[in-house]
Design an enzyme around this catalytic site. Structure first.
Site, PDB file in Angstrom:
ATOM      1  N   GLN A 122     -12.300   4.029 -31.949  1.00 35.27           N
ATOM      2  CA  GLN A 122     -12.909   4.971 -32.676  1.00 35.27           C
ATOM      3  C   GLN A 122     -13.407   4.736 -34.105  1.00 35.27           C
ATOM      4  O   GLN A 122     -14.588   5.106 -34.318  1.00 35.27           O
ATOM      5  CB  GLN A 122     -11.810   6.280 -32.991  1.00 35.27           C
ATOM      6  N   GLU A 146       5.028  -2.962 -13.635  1.00 33.47           N
ATOM      7  CA  GLU A 146       6.516  -3.188 -13.931  1.00 33.47           C
ATOM      8  C   GLU A 146       7.271  -1.895 -14.376  1.00 33.47           C
ATOM      9  O   GLU A 146       7.971  -1.833 -15.196  1.00 33.47           O
ATOM     10  CB  GLU A 146       6.807  -4.360 -15.146  1.00 33.47           C
ATOM     11  N   PRO A 150       0.742  -1.122   0.030  1.00 33.91           N
ATOM     12  CA  PRO A 150       0.084  -0.058  -0.026  1.00 33.91           C
ATOM     13  C   PRO A 150       1.000   1.320  -0.048  1.00 33.91           C
ATOM     14  O   PRO A 150       0.464   2.182  -0.732  1.00 33.91           O
ATOM     15  CB  PRO A 150      -0.958  -0.131   1.407  1.00 33.91           C
ATOM     16  N   GLY A 190       4.905   1.475  -3.794  1.00 33.92           N
ATOM     17  CA  GLY A 190       4.484   1.027  -5.246  1.00 33.92           C
ATOM     18  C   GLY A 190       5.903   1.505  -5.981  1.00 33.92           C
ATOM     19  O   GLY A 190       6.635   0.499  -5.923  1.00 33.92           O
TER      20      GLY A 190
HETATM   21  C1  LIG Z   1      -2.897  -5.131 -13.234  1.00 34.77           C
HETATM   22  C2  LIG Z   1      -1.771  -5.019 -12.219  1.00 34.77           C
HETATM   23  C3  LIG Z   1      -1.120  -5.801 -11.948  1.00 34.77           C
HETATM   24  C4  LIG Z   1       0.199  -5.714 -10.868  1.00 34.77           C
HETATM   25  N1  LIG Z   1       0.854  -6.902 -10.629  1.00 34.77           N
HETATM   26  C5  LIG Z   1       1.892  -6.748  -9.816  1.00 34.77           C
HETATM   27  C6  LIG Z   1       2.495  -7.955  -9.349  1.00 34.77           C
HETATM   28  O1  LIG Z   1       2.409  -9.050  -9.792  1.00 34.77           O
HETATM   29  N2  LIG Z   1       3.296  -7.660  -8.298  1.00 34.77           N
HETATM   30  C7  LIG Z   1       3.690  -6.707  -7.839  1.00 34.77           C
HETATM   31  O2  LIG Z   1       4.547  -6.534  -6.808  1.00 34.77           O
HETATM   32  N3  LIG Z   1       3.117  -5.494  -8.164  1.00 34.77           N
HETATM   33  C8  LIG Z   1       2.101  -5.560  -9.145  1.00 34.77           C
HETATM   34  N4  LIG Z   1       1.396  -4.327  -9.481  1.00 34.77           N
HETATM   35  C9  LIG Z   1       1.695  -3.113  -9.084  1.00 34.77           C
HETATM   36  C10 LIG Z   1       2.319  -1.970  -9.804  1.00 34.77           C
HETATM   37  O3  LIG Z   1       3.783  -2.510  -9.975  1.00 34.77           O
HETATM   38  C11 LIG Z   1       2.421  -0.790  -9.253  1.00 34.77           C
HETATM   39  O4  LIG Z   1       0.966  -0.414  -9.386  1.00 34.77           O
HETATM   40  C12 LIG Z   1       3.311   0.252  -9.857  1.00 34.77           C
HETATM   41  O5  LIG Z   1       4.530  -0.007  -9.607  1.00 34.77           O
HETATM   42  C13 LIG Z   1       2.997   1.626  -9.311  1.00 34.77           C
HETATM   43  O6  LIG Z   1       2.932   1.751  -8.040  1.00 34.77           O
HETATM   44  P1  LIG Z   1       1.419   2.418  -7.275  1.00 34.77           P
HETATM   45  O7  LIG Z   1       0.191   1.788  -7.968  1.00 34.77           O
HETATM   46  O8  LIG Z   1       1.680   2.367  -5.866  1.00 34.77           O
HETATM   47  O9  LIG Z   1       1.412   3.944  -7.744  1.00 34.77           O
HETATM   48  P2  LIG Z   1       2.338   5.122  -7.191  1.00 34.77           P
HETATM   49  O10 LIG Z   1       3.958   4.890  -7.244  1.00 34.77           O
HETATM   50  O11 LIG Z   1       1.923   5.820  -6.048  1.00 34.77           O
HETATM   51  O12 LIG Z   1       2.318   6.109  -8.512  1.00 34.77           O
HETATM   52  C14 LIG Z   1       1.081   6.914  -8.644  1.00 34.77           C
HETATM   53  C15 LIG Z   1       1.414   7.832  -9.923  1.00 34.77           C
HETATM   54  O13 LIG Z   1       2.399   8.644  -9.541  1.00 34.77           O
HETATM   55  C16 LIG Z   1       3.670   8.456 -10.510  1.00 34.77           C
HETATM   56  N5  LIG Z   1       4.848   8.685  -9.678  1.00 34.77           N
HETATM   57  C17 LIG Z   1       5.473   7.828  -8.665  1.00 34.77           C
HETATM   58  N6  LIG Z   1       6.706   8.400  -8.625  1.00 34.77           N
HETATM   59  C18 LIG Z   1       6.977   9.301  -9.500  1.00 34.77           C
HETATM   60  C19 LIG Z   1       8.048  10.174  -9.602  1.00 34.77           C
HETATM   61  N7  LIG Z   1       9.258   9.916  -8.857  1.00 34.77           N
HETATM   62  N8  LIG Z   1       8.147  10.874 -10.517  1.00 34.77           N
HETATM   63  C20 LIG Z   1       6.825  11.177 -11.304  1.00 34.77           C
HETATM   64  N9  LIG Z   1       6.006  10.350 -10.939  1.00 34.77           N
HETATM   65  C21 LIG Z   1       5.896   9.496 -10.089  1.00 34.77           C
HETATM   66  C22 LIG Z   1       3.459   7.124 -11.065  1.00 34.77           C
HETATM   67  O14 LIG Z   1       4.080   6.876 -12.463  1.00 34.77           O
HETATM   68  C23 LIG Z   1       1.803   7.004 -11.027  1.00 34.77           C
HETATM   69  O15 LIG Z   1       1.436   7.797 -12.405  1.00 34.77           O
HETATM   70  C24 LIG Z   1       0.498  -4.395 -10.446  1.00 34.77           C
HETATM   71  C25 LIG Z   1      -0.309  -3.473 -10.873  1.00 34.77           C
HETATM   72  C26 LIG Z   1      -1.504  -3.544 -11.692  1.00 34.77           C
HETATM   73  C27 LIG Z   1      -2.215  -2.346 -12.065  1.00 34.77           C
END
Ligand SMILES: Cc1cc2nc3c(=O)[nH]c(=O)nc-3n(C[C@H](O)[C@H](O)[C@H](O)COP(=O)(O)OP(=O)(O)OC[C@H]3O[C@@H](n4cnc5c(N)ncnc54)[C@H](O)[C@@H]3O)c2cc1C
Length: 392
Positions: A346, A373, A125, A128
């Site tokens: 579209q 990823e 949580p 990310g």
């Molecule tokens: C369908 C799906 C499958 C997944 N499967 C896996 C899995 O199997 N195992 C696993 O471990 N994870 C998995 N994930 C998690 C995924 O890797 C994360 O969602 C991703 O790394 C982004 O983390 P977050 O969602 O917490 O977003 P955040 O890191 O909170 O980011 C939110 C936004 O802020 C932006 N942001 C963050 N930091 C910066 C920065 N320094 N500069 C500019 N912008 C920034 C991001 O690009 C994004 O737009 C999965 C996610 C999805 C949606």
């Protein structure tokens, strides 16, 4: 055409043509899973179809980056659901392939056959994009470790038997190979917009033995990043497959759909859409294949020969340059595929936004690829940093 290694022969080895033929032969059984009347049965059926076709052998461990990309290009085309299951089988088992003990590696054939399914549990949580913020803790005990924490957005949960779980051990991260039927584990399904098995993982006092640890105590971050690096370019390949499917669907539609007394395909503005889709698709595929080729030249795939680099250790500069190529491929291909699929929707008009239309499913399927990823912003950060540092 679904998949070919003929049009860009400079990127492929002779055995890739046979692989492409084998992949095309497997496609109908994998695609048929989406016709099952019970949606809840589709994830397991897709995993079974991948196993029956022997495709998990391509990702456990990856035989080569180009083979992985060919497989994901096909799977993206025929079944984004199967594509995600396939990729995460590779991600989940890769830490073992990289640093597992002989006993841990002995389990890999069951994953290569599809008898068992793996997950890769990194995200939390509050952790990310910022993997360093992982708070799940491994506490050493006389018998091994006790794991406590929460993981979010973990693919393959619901069908997985084991997960590679990353946790804080002292000041550093460590990786653990955790059977998901251990007391203290709760899996809560999550429902993304795409057809994709996903869940949250709660670990409450989960006891695992000493030999559940993968690699050295402080090696977790390195294992996580090396695993993501090995698979990241293949996300671009899956995007290419989805985009190609969208273009094929759109072509079929605009050739048949008559408005203003002639097929839509004869309208110059429709042809302009098609042209832009073709350019995006070709550019995406070239970026992906360039990076996959660079991966295969750089070092031997786990257990396999290097194609060009002789297997010598890669220097830091070459490594940084390759990371930038991978990031360019992931960013370029996933963003391009989103544009291609949006144009396909579209061109279908109202039919394109009806639930169940192939392009509507692709519209939902492509979206997570720009997030998982490493988000597009993280890829831009890698590329921009490399440019700023003067990485060649
Ligand atoms: C369908 C799906 C499958 C997944 N499967 C896996 C899995 O199997 N195992 C696993 O471990 N994870 C998995 N994930 C998690 C995924 O890797 C994360 O969602 C991703 O790394 C982004 O983390 P977050 O969602 O917490 O977003 P955040 O890191 O909170 O980011 C939110 C936004 O802020 C932006 N942001 C963050 N930091 C910066 C920065 N320094 N500069 C500019 N912008 C920034 C991001 O690009 C994004 O737009 C999965 C996610 C999805 C949606």
């Amino acid at each position: 055409m679904i998949l070919s290694s003929d049009d860009l022969p400079m990127f492929f080895a002779p055995d890739h043509a046979a692989l492409a033929t084998r992949l095309r032969a497997a496609a109908p059984a994998i695609a048929a899973v989406e016709q099952l009347p019970d949606p809840a049965a589709r994830d397991r059926a897709a995993a079974a179809a991948l196993g029956a076709a022997g495709l998990f052998e391509l990702c456990v461990p990856p035989s080569s980056s180009r083979a992985l990309c060919l497989a994901r290009e096909l799977l993206g085309y025929v079944s984004p659901r199967a594509d995600s299951i396939f990729a995460v089988q590779g991600l989940g088992t890769h830490p073992i392939a990289l640093a597992g003990t002989p006993a841990q590696r002995a389990a890999l054939p069951a994953f290569a056959s599809g008898a068992r399914i793996a997950a890769f549990a990194l995200t939390e949580p509050e952790a990310g994009s910022d993997v360093g913020a992982i708070a799940t803790r491994a506490t050493p005990t006389a018998d091994g470790y006790v794991l406590d924490g929460d993981k979010l957005f973990i693919s393959n949960l619901g069908i997985a038997d084991h997960a590679a779980v990353f946790a804080r051990l002292g000041d550093a991260l460590a990786a653990f190979w955790v059977p998901l039927d251990r007391p203290g584990i709760t899996v809560t399904p999550q429902t993304p917009i795409a057809a994709h098995p996903l869940g949250a993982l709660a670990l409450r006092g989960v006891a695992v033995p000493h030999d559940a640890r993968i690699g050295e105590p402080g090696q977790g971050m390195k294992l996580a990043l090396q695993t993501l690096d090995a698979f990241r370019v293949s996300v671009g390949a899956a995007a290419v497959g989805m985009a190609r499917r969208a273009l094929d669907e759109a072509l079929g539609f605009v050739r048949a759909r008559v408005q203003f007394g002639k097929p839509l395909a004869e309208q110059p503005l429709v042809q302009a859409h098609l042209a832009d889709m073709a350019v995006d698709l070709d550019a995406a595929r070239l970026l992906v294949l360039r990076a996959a080729y660079a991966n295969d030249c750089a070092k031997p795939a786990v257990g396999g020969p290097a194609v060009g680099g002789g297997g010598e250790v890669e220097g830091a500069g070459a490594r940084a340059a390759r990371s930038a190529l991978i990031a360019i491929a992931k960013l370029g291909a996933t963003e391009a595929a989103q544009r291609v699929i949006d144009r396909a929707v579209q061109l279908f008009g109202g039919r394109g936004v009806m639930a169940g239309a192939v392009v509507e499913e692709l519209y939902r399927a492509i979206r997570p690829l720009r997030i998982y990823e490493g988000t597009s912003e993280i890829q831009r950060t890698i590329i921009g940093r490399a440019l700023a540092k003067g990485t060649p």
